[in-house]
Structures are given as C-alpha cells and as structure tokens.
Design an enzyme around this catalytic site. Structure first.
Site, PDB file in Angstrom:
ATOM      1  N   ARG A 153      -9.290   0.929   3.757  1.00 55.40           N
ATOM      2  CA  ARG A 153      -8.389   1.871   3.007  1.00 55.40           C
ATOM      3  C   ARG A 153      -7.031   1.217   3.041  1.00 55.40           C
ATOM      4  NH1 ARG A 153      -6.575   6.449   6.514  1.00 55.40           N
ATOM      5  NH2 ARG A 153      -5.304   6.158   4.830  1.00 55.40           N
TER       6      ARG A 153
ATOM      7  N   ASP B 193       3.645   1.182  11.931  1.00 54.33           N
ATOM      8  CA  ASP B 193       2.502   0.250  11.500  1.00 54.33           C
ATOM      9  C   ASP B 193       2.138  -0.854  11.884  1.00 54.33           C
ATOM     10  OD1 ASP B 193       2.270   2.640   9.962  1.00 54.33           O
ATOM     11  OD2 ASP B 193       3.088   2.040   8.476  1.00 54.33           O
TER      12      ASP B 193
ATOM     13  N   ARG C  74       0.553  15.392  12.433  1.00 53.51           N
ATOM     14  CA  ARG C  74       1.224  14.945  11.383  1.00 53.51           C
ATOM     15  C   ARG C  74       1.643  15.912  10.142  1.00 53.51           C
ATOM     16  NH1 ARG C  74      -1.503   9.580   8.654  1.00 53.51           N
ATOM     17  NH2 ARG C  74       0.626   9.213   7.925  1.00 53.51           N
ATOM     18  N   PRO C  75       2.570  17.079  10.770  1.00 57.35           N
ATOM     19  CA  PRO C  75       2.819  17.972   9.947  1.00 57.35           C
ATOM     20  C   PRO C  75       3.622  17.653   8.590  1.00 57.35           C
ATOM     21  CG  PRO C  75       4.381  17.979  11.697  1.00 57.35           C
ATOM     22  CD  PRO C  75       3.478  16.947  12.015  1.00 57.35           C
ATOM     23  N   ILE C  76       3.535  18.712   7.735  1.00 59.29           N
ATOM     24  CA  ILE C  76       4.131  18.239   6.327  1.00 59.29           C
ATOM     25  C   ILE C  76       5.472  19.510   6.198  1.00 59.29           C
ATOM     26  CG2 ILE C  76       2.447  17.064   5.200  1.00 59.29           C
ATOM     27  CD1 ILE C  76       1.738  19.281   3.688  1.00 59.29           C
ATOM     28  N   ASP C  77       5.874  20.114   7.120  1.00 52.43           N
ATOM     29  CA  ASP C  77       6.734  21.167   7.201  1.00 52.43           C
ATOM     30  C   ASP C  77       8.226  20.684   6.371  1.00 52.43           C
ATOM     31  OD1 ASP C  77       7.010  19.473   9.461  1.00 52.43           O
ATOM     32  OD2 ASP C  77       8.623  20.855  10.164  1.00 52.43           O
TER      33      ASP C  77
ATOM     34  N   ILE D  70       7.807   7.289  16.739  1.00 56.50           N
ATOM     35  CA  ILE D  70       7.331   8.100  15.407  1.00 56.50           C
ATOM     36  C   ILE D  70       5.993   8.745  15.485  1.00 56.50           C
ATOM     37  CG2 ILE D  70       6.787   7.335  12.929  1.00 56.50           C
ATOM     38  CD1 ILE D  70       9.585   6.307  13.639  1.00 56.50           C
TER      39      ILE D  70
ATOM     40  N   LYS E   4       0.770  -1.043  -0.158  1.00 53.17           N
ATOM     41  CA  LYS E   4       0.031   0.023  -0.036  1.00 53.17           C
ATOM     42  C   LYS E   4       0.904   1.355   0.109  1.00 53.17           C
ATOM     43  CE  LYS E   4      -2.302   2.892   3.242  1.00 53.17           C
ATOM     44  NZ  LYS E   4      -1.553   3.351   4.275  1.00 53.17           N
ATOM     45  N   ASN E   5       1.714   1.408   0.914  1.00 50.02           N
ATOM     46  CA  ASN E   5       2.636   2.432   1.100  1.00 50.02           C
ATOM     47  C   ASN E   5       3.503   2.898  -0.079  1.00 50.02           C
ATOM     48  OD1 ASN E   5       0.938   3.409   3.180  1.00 50.02           O
ATOM     49  ND2 ASN E   5       2.744   2.763   4.562  1.00 50.02           N
TER      50      ASN E   5
ATOM     51  N   ARG F 206      -3.947  10.413   3.259  1.00 51.54           N
ATOM     52  CA  ARG F 206      -2.797  11.148   3.631  1.00 51.54           C
ATOM     53  C   ARG F 206      -2.052  11.299   2.365  1.00 51.54           C
ATOM     54  NH1 ARG F 206      -1.226  14.661   7.187  1.00 51.54           N
ATOM     55  NH2 ARG F 206       0.776  14.920   7.406  1.00 51.54           N
TER      56      ARG F 206
ATOM     57  N   CYS G 160      -5.060   8.764   8.303  1.00 50.13           N
ATOM     58  CA  CYS G 160      -5.523   8.416   9.698  1.00 50.13           C
ATOM     59  C   CYS G 160      -5.169   9.590  10.771  1.00 50.13           C
ATOM     60  CB  CYS G 160      -4.708   7.151  10.073  1.00 50.13           C
ATOM     61  SG  CYS G 160      -5.109   5.667   9.309  1.00 50.13           S
TER      62      CYS G 160
HETATM   63  N1  EPU Z   1       7.161  14.639  10.243  1.00 48.19           N
HETATM   64  C1  EPU Z   1       7.342  15.935  10.526  1.00 48.19           C
HETATM   65  N2  EPU Z   1       7.272  17.090   9.423  1.00 48.19           N
HETATM   66  C2  EPU Z   1       7.111  16.506   8.166  1.00 48.19           C
HETATM   67  C3  EPU Z   1       6.962  15.331   8.012  1.00 48.19           C
HETATM   68  C4  EPU Z   1       6.848  14.287   9.001  1.00 48.19           C
HETATM   69  O1  EPU Z   1       7.204  16.621  11.660  1.00 48.19           O
HETATM   70  O2  EPU Z   1       7.171  17.320   7.524  1.00 48.19           O
HETATM   71  C5  EPU Z   1       7.281  13.770  11.526  1.00 48.19           C
HETATM   72  C6  EPU Z   1       5.836  12.892  11.620  1.00 48.19           C
HETATM   73  O3  EPU Z   1       5.032  13.707  12.314  1.00 48.19           O
HETATM   74  C7  EPU Z   1       6.337  11.577  12.285  1.00 48.19           C
HETATM   75  C8  EPU Z   1       7.722  11.326  11.544  1.00 48.19           C
HETATM   76  O4  EPU Z   1       8.180  12.795  11.060  1.00 48.19           O
HETATM   77  O5  EPU Z   1       6.471  11.894  13.404  1.00 48.19           O
HETATM   78  C9  EPU Z   1       7.850  10.467  10.678  1.00 48.19           C
HETATM   79  O6  EPU Z   1       6.624  10.828   9.606  1.00 48.19           O
HETATM   80  P1  EPU Z   1       6.903  10.356   8.025  1.00 48.19           P
HETATM   81  O7  EPU Z   1       6.660  11.599   7.208  1.00 48.19           O
HETATM   82  O8  EPU Z   1       8.116   9.343   7.987  1.00 48.19           O
HETATM   83  O9  EPU Z   1       5.535   9.582   7.882  1.00 48.19           O
HETATM   84  P2  EPU Z   1       4.499   9.514   6.514  1.00 48.19           P
HETATM   85  O10 EPU Z   1       5.422   9.801   5.355  1.00 48.19           O
HETATM   86  O11 EPU Z   1       3.424  10.789   6.826  1.00 48.19           O
HETATM   87  C10 EPU Z   1       4.407   6.918   6.132  1.00 48.19           C
HETATM   88  C11 EPU Z   1       3.297   5.906   6.026  1.00 48.19           C
HETATM   89  C12 EPU Z   1       3.037   5.472   7.304  1.00 48.19           C
HETATM   90  C13 EPU Z   1       4.044   5.231   8.194  1.00 48.19           C
HETATM   91  C14 EPU Z   1       5.095   6.296   8.305  1.00 48.19           C
HETATM   92  C15 EPU Z   1       6.189   6.066   9.199  1.00 48.19           C
HETATM   93  C16 EPU Z   1       2.472   6.315   3.890  1.00 48.19           C
HETATM   94  C17 EPU Z   1       1.215   6.958   3.085  1.00 48.19           C
HETATM   95  N3  EPU Z   1       2.325   6.580   5.239  1.00 48.19           N
HETATM   96  O12 EPU Z   1       3.860   8.265   6.814  1.00 48.19           O
HETATM   97  O13 EPU Z   1       1.764   4.612   7.225  1.00 48.19           O
HETATM   98  O14 EPU Z   1       3.443   5.029   9.501  1.00 48.19           O
HETATM   99  O15 EPU Z   1       5.428   6.620   6.939  1.00 48.19           O
HETATM  100  O16 EPU Z   1       6.752   4.679   8.739  1.00 48.19           O
HETATM  101  O17 EPU Z   1       3.381   5.964   3.441  1.00 48.19           O
HETATM  102  C18 EPU Z   1       0.066   3.403   7.731  1.00 48.19           C
HETATM  103  O18 EPU Z   1       0.171   2.795   6.733  1.00 48.19           O
HETATM  104  O19 EPU Z   1      -0.917   3.018   8.601  1.00 48.19           O
HETATM  105  C19 EPU Z   1       0.609   4.747   7.963  1.00 48.19           C
HETATM  106  C20 EPU Z   1       0.245   5.602   8.902  1.00 48.19           C
END
Ligand code: EPU
Length: 420
Positions: A398, A306, A123-126, A328, A23-24, A94, A118
């Site tokens: 999902r 996960d 879950r910031p994207i900064d 995480i 999925k991811n 997401r 979820c």
């Molecule tokens: N983070 C920031 N700023 C950012 C991006 C991330 O502070 O701009 C923080 C997040 O808040 C978190 C950490 O960095 O504390 C790691 O987040 P990451 O960006 O790695 O996670 P993601 O890309 O949003 C993906 C998977 C998640 C999985 C995480 C960690 C996808 C679509 N989602 O999320 O999968 O938990 O990596 O491995 O690939 C799931 O499948 O249930 C799921 C939530």
C-alpha cells in the site's frame, strides 16, 4: 494462496537507492486535483496500491485518468460528477477521506462511506468534521455514510485542538472556494502539507502560511489546471536510512530532501551511525556497535511516528536499553510482538516500549500488522539469522514502491513466494 516476502538475513548492503514520490503527499494531491476545472498533471507518483485505489475513486466520479508514464498521472476533472463515494476502494485506505474536503469544497455536498487504512488504534476524524461545520456545512452519518452539505461555505477562524495532518489538508480543500477568509490555527506543518498548498496555489488558490502553524486561505472563484512534481517520500527515505544503519557497508540514497529527516538523522548519529547529507542525496555507513537511544514521536519537525517501527527494529541490535515513546498513536506498537517472535526483548507500558539489546534475531514467520510494522519487519529480517517470512504484505504494498526490488539492487536476499 497468499503472497509473502522472504528474507535471508545477514547480507551486507552496498549501492544506491532512488527514493520515490511521497505517498502521504500523493494520496492528498490526487483528491485535491478534482478541485480544478481543467487537467492536472502530477509527476513522481509512487507505484503503490493506495494510488490504484484512489484512481478507482477518480474513475468512479467520471474523472478522466491517464498514466502515460509509470510515475505520471494526468487527471482531467472537466466532466466529472459528484456521486456518492460508496465503492470498496474508499475503505482500502485512510486518505480517501480527502475526497470529503475536495468534493465539499467543489460541490458543497459530499456523500462517502468510512475511510479505511492501517489499524493504529483509534483514528477519529472529528476535527475534519468540526472544520467543515465551521465553514457552514452540516454533517450527518446515515447508513454507514457521511453526508456533508452546505448551502454556502463561508470562511472562518478554525483552531485545531491537535495539529492533525488530515484535518489541516481537508479543511484547506473545503475552504479554497469558500467565501472570504479562512484561518487555520495550530495547523500541521508536515512537508506534505506544503506540497498540497503548492499544488493548490499553482491551480490558482490563494493560500498563505504553508509550513507554519497558521494557514490563511482566501477563497477564489475558479481553479485551473497545472503541472506538479511531488516531493520525495521522507518516510521511505527514512526507512532506507534505517536499513542502511542496520546492514550497509556504504549506501547512498538519492532524490531526498535531507532536512525533512533531521530528527531521524540526529538519532541515528547519536546511535553511532555515520551519515553524510548533501543537497539531494545522503551517504550512510553502518556502525559495528550501535548505541541505545530514546525517542519520542511528535508532529513534524519532531520524530515521525511513521519511522517508529523501523527504528524500534534497529534498536533491538543496540547494546543497552532504548525507550520509544509514541505520542501520536499510543497503541502503535503491534510490531513489538512480532519482533519478540524473532528474538527481540521489548516490553510495552503504553505509550512507551522498552527495548533491551542486543539480542540475536532469528528468522521466523511474522505478520505485517500495518504498513510501518511491515517495514520494521523487513529491517529485522535483513539483520536476522536465517529466513524470515512476512505475511500480510498487502500493507507494505500500500505504501512502499517496490521495496523488495530496491533492496535486491543493493544486495539483499529478498524475494516473494506464494504459500498455502
Ligand atoms: N486526530 C483526532 N481527530 C481528528 C484527526 C486526528 O483526534 O479529527 C488525532 C489522531 O487520532 C492522532 C493525531 O490526531 O492521534 C494525529 O493524527 P493526524 O490527523 O495528523 O494523522 P492522519 O492525517 O490520519 C497522517 C498520515 C499518517 C501519519 C500521521 C501523523 C496520511 C494519509 N497519513 O495521518 O501516515 O502517521 O499523519 O504524521 O497522510 C503512514 O503513512 O503509515 C501513516 C499512518
């Protein structure tokens, strides 16, 4: 009327389950395909509702999408146009944020509303946005939409404060057409990232360092089409390993890359589960007496966040005290409250849950508060006495392809019903 999953617990499971495509990886590969100028064919697409939402985004952008077989998707972006992505589908998951990197990379301009997904706490994207800015883009947030524009994208050195999966992939996509070289330091190393880089390189990109924490992208002028087979879903595989640890006589998981699951397998073995990994399949036998274990989630190759909820469900049946620490998403513990409703004894002192076992689980009404909480409740329902009813199963749909159907094939008593 709401659709729920019901499980009659206590049945021993035997047989083989085939793992679907990841999925991811899929949710990034689909947006990445729009970077091409010619058709891309992806094979191993899981049948999950996140894919339906992404297809709606593609169609909205004028991309031709065909699905000749269930697990295949043909994506032809030759005649697409870069419209503001403000449709409902964007907020359903997401990963719609991968269109930011892809459209910015291709058109130097993207407009889209907030992604969904979820609720795991903040879950910031900064880091994604800072990465785009480092490449020369300007980011604005206007009337609930991100508006990101660049006159030109120019390669740069980008250090990620956190090795974020999403930021790493999004910056790679924004950089493939950028002038010169981009270097991402402290990049995430998840197998899904390697899969995205493999696709982009097949399309003609020049990306090195996949699977390491330093990724180098040399910009190219054009990306063509390609054929790509998606890696197996290590989280789905891990979930079924935990199911097997809970309830199997003997289960085999097929279409799996066992070393992607080293962290989980080592914890399951420590708990007393017998696992025999081969090249692309794994045999698992449950143990009558599970030992408690301590886990701490971490970026790959550490223990996957996960898989934390499904493992927590299993640990309720270990004899003794286990600790689960979430590094995480420190607030990703909503499943504990639901497990306690079933008779578990978990207490929370963020970011650690303490699980005191073994306590008998009894089926009752519970709610999948998010995707992996749903998976944890399925594990608990299979182990519980009586019938467990899981609500809000759209979260499960999902991200897991035919979870209940696959479990039925190995002997689980699990079915869907509509309730008022
Ligand atoms: N983070 C920031 N700023 C950012 C991006 C991330 O502070 O701009 C923080 C997040 O808040 C978190 C950490 O960095 O504390 C790691 O987040 P990451 O960006 O790695 O996670 P993601 O890309 O949003 C993906 C998977 C998640 C999985 C995480 C960690 C996808 C679509 N989602 O999320 O999968 O938990 O990596 O491995 O690939 C799931 O499948 O249930 C799921 C939530």
């Amino acid at each position: 009327m709401e659709e729920v999953i019901k499980i009659e617990g206590g049945h021993v499971l035997n047989g083989t389950i085939r793992i679907s495509g990841a999925k991811n990886a899929t949710v990034a590969l689909i947006p990445a395909s729009v970077l091409a100028t010619k058709p891309v064919k992806l094979v191993g697409i899981p049948d999950i509702s996140d894919v339906v939402s992404l297809k709606q985004c593609l169609e909205y952008l004028g991309v031709e999408v065909k699905c000749e077989k269930n697990d295949e998707i043909y994506i032809d972006p030759s005649h697409m146009s870069n419209k503001p992505l403000n449709i409902d589908a964007v907020s359903k998951l997401r990963a719609s944020y991968y269109f930011m990197g892809a459209l910015l990379g291709k058109y130097k301009h993207v407009e889209m509303k907030m992604p969904g997904g979820c609720n795991l706490g903040p879950r910031p994207i900064d880091l994604h946005l800072k990465g785009f800015e480092s490449l020369g883009a300007k980011v604005d947030y206007i009337e609930d939409s991100y508006v990101i524009t660049a006159e030109r994208l120019k390669g740069n050195r980008i250090y990620l404060d956190i090795s974020s999966v999403g930021a790493t992939i999004n910056i790679i996509m924004a950089a493939v057409y950028a002038e010169g070289r981009t270097v991402i330091e402290n990049a995430a190393r998840e197998p899904e990232i390697i899969d995205i880089i493999t696709l982009l390189n097949k399309m003609g990109a020049n990306i090195k360092g996949a699977g390491t924490s330093v990724i180098t992208i040399d910009g190219v002028k054009e990306l063509g089409g390609c054929f790509h087979e998606i890696i197996p879903d290590r989280i789905e595989a891990g979930t079924f390993m935990i199911v097997a640890a809970a309830m199997a006589g003997h289960m085999t998981l097929e279409n799996i890359i066992p070393y992607h699951l080293d962290a989980l397998m080592s914890k399951l073995k420590e708990s007393g589960v017998y696992i025999d990994p081969k090249i692309d399949y794994v045999d698992i036998y449950s143990s009558k007496t599970l030992k408690p274990v301590d886990i701490k989630t971490a970026p790959y190759p550490g223990f996957a966040t996960d898989l934390q909820a499904p493992l927590t469900a299993l640990l309720t049946q270990a004899q003794g005290i286990s600790h689960v620490t979430e590094t995480i998403y420190p607030e990703r513990f909503k499943h504990c409250e639901q497990l306690n409703l079933m008779g578990a004894n978990t207490t929370l002192a963020v970011p650690t849950a303490t699980i005191i076992g073994k306590t008998p689980l009894v089926g009752c009404d519970v709610r999948a508060t998010d995707l992996r909480c749903g998976a944890g409740l399925v594990v608990a329902g299979l182990m519980a006495e009586g019938i467990t009813t899981i609500q809000d199963i759209y979260h499960i749909d999902r991200g897991y392809e035919n979870l209940d159907g696959k479990l039925k094939e190995v002997g689980a008593k699990i079915w869907r019903e509509f309730i008022d």
